[in-house]
Scaffold this motif. Structure first.
Motif, mmCIF file in Angstrom:
data_model
loop_
_atom_site.group_PDB
_atom_site.id
_atom_site.type_symbol
_atom_site.label_atom_id
_atom_site.label_comp_id
_atom_site.label_asym_id
_atom_site.label_seq_id
_atom_site.Cartn_x
_atom_site.Cartn_y
_atom_site.Cartn_z
ATOM 1 N N GLN A 1 1.233 -1.158 0.140
ATOM 2 C CA GLN A 1 0.594 0.010 -0.008
ATOM 3 C C GLN A 1 0.834 1.514 0.054
ATOM 4 O O GLN A 1 0.383 2.179 -0.565
ATOM 5 N N GLU A 2 1.716 1.404 1.593
ATOM 6 C CA GLU A 2 2.952 2.254 0.877
ATOM 7 C C GLU A 2 3.382 3.158 -0.044
ATOM 8 O O GLU A 2 4.061 4.023 -0.532
ATOM 9 N N TRP A 3 3.947 1.530 -0.990
ATOM 10 C CA TRP A 3 4.244 2.501 -2.592
ATOM 11 C C TRP A 3 3.657 1.885 -3.177
ATOM 12 O O TRP A 3 3.825 2.179 -4.551
ATOM 13 N N GLY A 4 2.247 1.859 -2.844
ATOM 14 C CA GLY A 4 0.954 2.355 -4.219
ATOM 15 C C GLY A 4 0.758 1.230 -5.031
ATOM 16 O O GLY A 4 0.391 1.491 -6.572
ATOM 17 N N VAL A 5 0.553 -0.152 -4.621
ATOM 18 C CA VAL A 5 0.493 -1.513 -5.727
ATOM 19 C C VAL A 5 -1.151 -1.340 -5.207
ATOM 20 O O VAL A 5 -1.580 -2.284 -3.774
ATOM 21 N N ARG B 1 9.696 2.589 -9.460
ATOM 22 C CA ARG B 1 9.920 1.671 -7.891
ATOM 23 C C ARG B 1 9.965 0.432 -8.223
ATOM 24 O O ARG B 1 8.664 0.061 -9.556
ATOM 25 N N LEU B 2 10.696 -0.724 -9.066
ATOM 26 C CA LEU B 2 10.782 -1.973 -9.446
ATOM 27 C C LEU B 2 10.754 -2.606 -7.806
ATOM 28 O O LEU B 2 11.486 -2.506 -6.731
ATOM 29 N N ILE B 3 9.368 -3.379 -8.034
ATOM 30 C CA ILE B 3 9.123 -3.909 -6.592
ATOM 31 C C ILE B 3 9.749 -5.733 -7.334
ATOM 32 O O ILE B 3 9.044 -6.482 -7.739
ATOM 33 N N THR B 4 10.428 -6.180 -6.307
ATOM 34 C CA THR B 4 10.867 -7.264 -6.787
ATOM 35 C C THR B 4 10.210 -8.584 -5.730
ATOM 36 O O THR B 4 9.412 -8.433 -4.170
ATOM 37 N N PRO B 5 9.874 -10.138 -5.847
ATOM 38 C CA PRO B 5 8.814 -10.437 -4.676
ATOM 39 C C PRO B 5 9.802 -10.841 -3.740
ATOM 40 O O PRO B 5 9.169 -10.824 -2.272
#
Length: 313
Positions: free
Chosen positions: A164-168, A188-192
């Motif tokens: 949520q904080e990262w907007g996903v 931002r690249l978000i990895t598992p």
């Protein structure tokens, strides 16, 4: 996942118990059930249960003695009367295919769904992305197998606060992360690895056919969350058990303790034990060695819990 016993008697049915059959219900995991052995009148037991023939996906036969297979032709024939039944695979030792072809053919029974018969000699006999089933030979008067059913580890839980904080937003992106894919959100690249907790361990169930104590039980049952082990006699009849290639409650408990299982369920009781009161000595003998032991009771549900969850009780 849960076990549902349809028959718990050895050799002969009685007015209290039917001959061997147990279902592994996996409605949440794959919307189906698997059946292990199919003694005479198993389909009648199913009529008094929450199980549905149309949701039966696989049948695993431990050995070709009649109290484990005589219900199979009738069950397959009845399933054929239900329109739209999905394909079904039956696994078992050599002789299974001939048995079914002869009985279904000579009675002119129609099979209206896709039926695959797989004879095996142990080893890895089934695997998909969620489960695998392995078999090993046991020690009985005829070829007999035990089955180890392994649920593969599942992805860990998502860190929802961080997402949520990262907007996903909830939706397909969550699924991609759970499937091991990375996302780019707002530059931002978000990895598992950043948002997934540790994998959730899958459960392991071991279901044995008829057997005397044998070294092959240990690799089948090692670390299993639940072990279903035949317990035909109390310890006073250990010589009789050995003669007829069966096990006692004490021997089942010793196998469970050695394999480090989470829970032991005793089944396949001699008809000399008429009711639960007469079965109590088997439970007492087993629990003196392995405390997490239960008796298999027909039409009772036994949830498959991880071993560490059982230890907390």
């Amino acid at each position: 996942m849960e076990l549902y016993f349809l028959g718990t008697n050895a050799g002969l049915p009685t007015t209290q118990r039917n001959v061997t059959s147990v279902a592994l219900r996996m409605l949440e995991e794959r919307r189906s059930s698997w059946l292990f052995d199919c003694g005479e009148a198993t389909q009648h037991q199913i009529l008094h249960s929450p199980l549905k023939l149309s949701r039966l996906e696989k049948i695993f036969i431990t050995h070709m003695h009649g109290d484990h297979v005589f219900g199979l032709p009738g069950l397959l024939s009845s399933r054929s009367s239900q329109e739209g039944s999905p394909p079904l695979t039956v696994y078992g030792p050599q002789g299974l295919k001939q048995f079914l072809e002869v009985t279904l053919g000579s009675t002119q029974s129609r099979v209206t769904f896709g039926l695959e018969i797989v004879e095996h000699a142990g080893g890895l006999i089934f695997e998909d992305e969620r489960f695998k089933v392995e078999a090993r030979a046991l020690e009985h008067r005829i070829e007999s197998y035990g089955y180890r059913i392994t649920e593969k580890d599942r992805p860990g839980s998502l860190n929802l606060e961080l997402l949520q904080e990262w907007g996903v937003r909830p939706g397909p992106e969550y699924g991609k992360l759970k499937n091991g894919e990375s996302l780019e959100v707002g530059g931002r690249l978000i990895t598992p690895e950043q948002v997934l907790g540790p994998p959730k361990r899958g459960r392991v169930v071991t279901i044995l056919g008829d057997t005397r104590p044998t070294p092959n039980i240990d690799p089948l049952a090692h670390g299993a969350d639940v072990l279903v082990h035949e317990s035909t006699f109390t310890d006073e009849f250990s010589d009789l058990a050995y003669t007829y290639y069966h096990s006692t409650a004490v021997q089942a408990a010793e196998a469970a303790k050695k394999a480090g299982v989470g829970e032991l369920i005793l089944t396949h009781f001699s008809s000399r034990y008429k009711d639960l009161e007469q079965l109590q000595p088997l439970l007492d003998e087993a629990k003196a060695i392995f405390v997490h032991t239960q008796l298999a009771i027909e039409h009772h549900v036994y949830p498959i819990r991880l071993a560490h969850e059982q230890e907390k009780e």
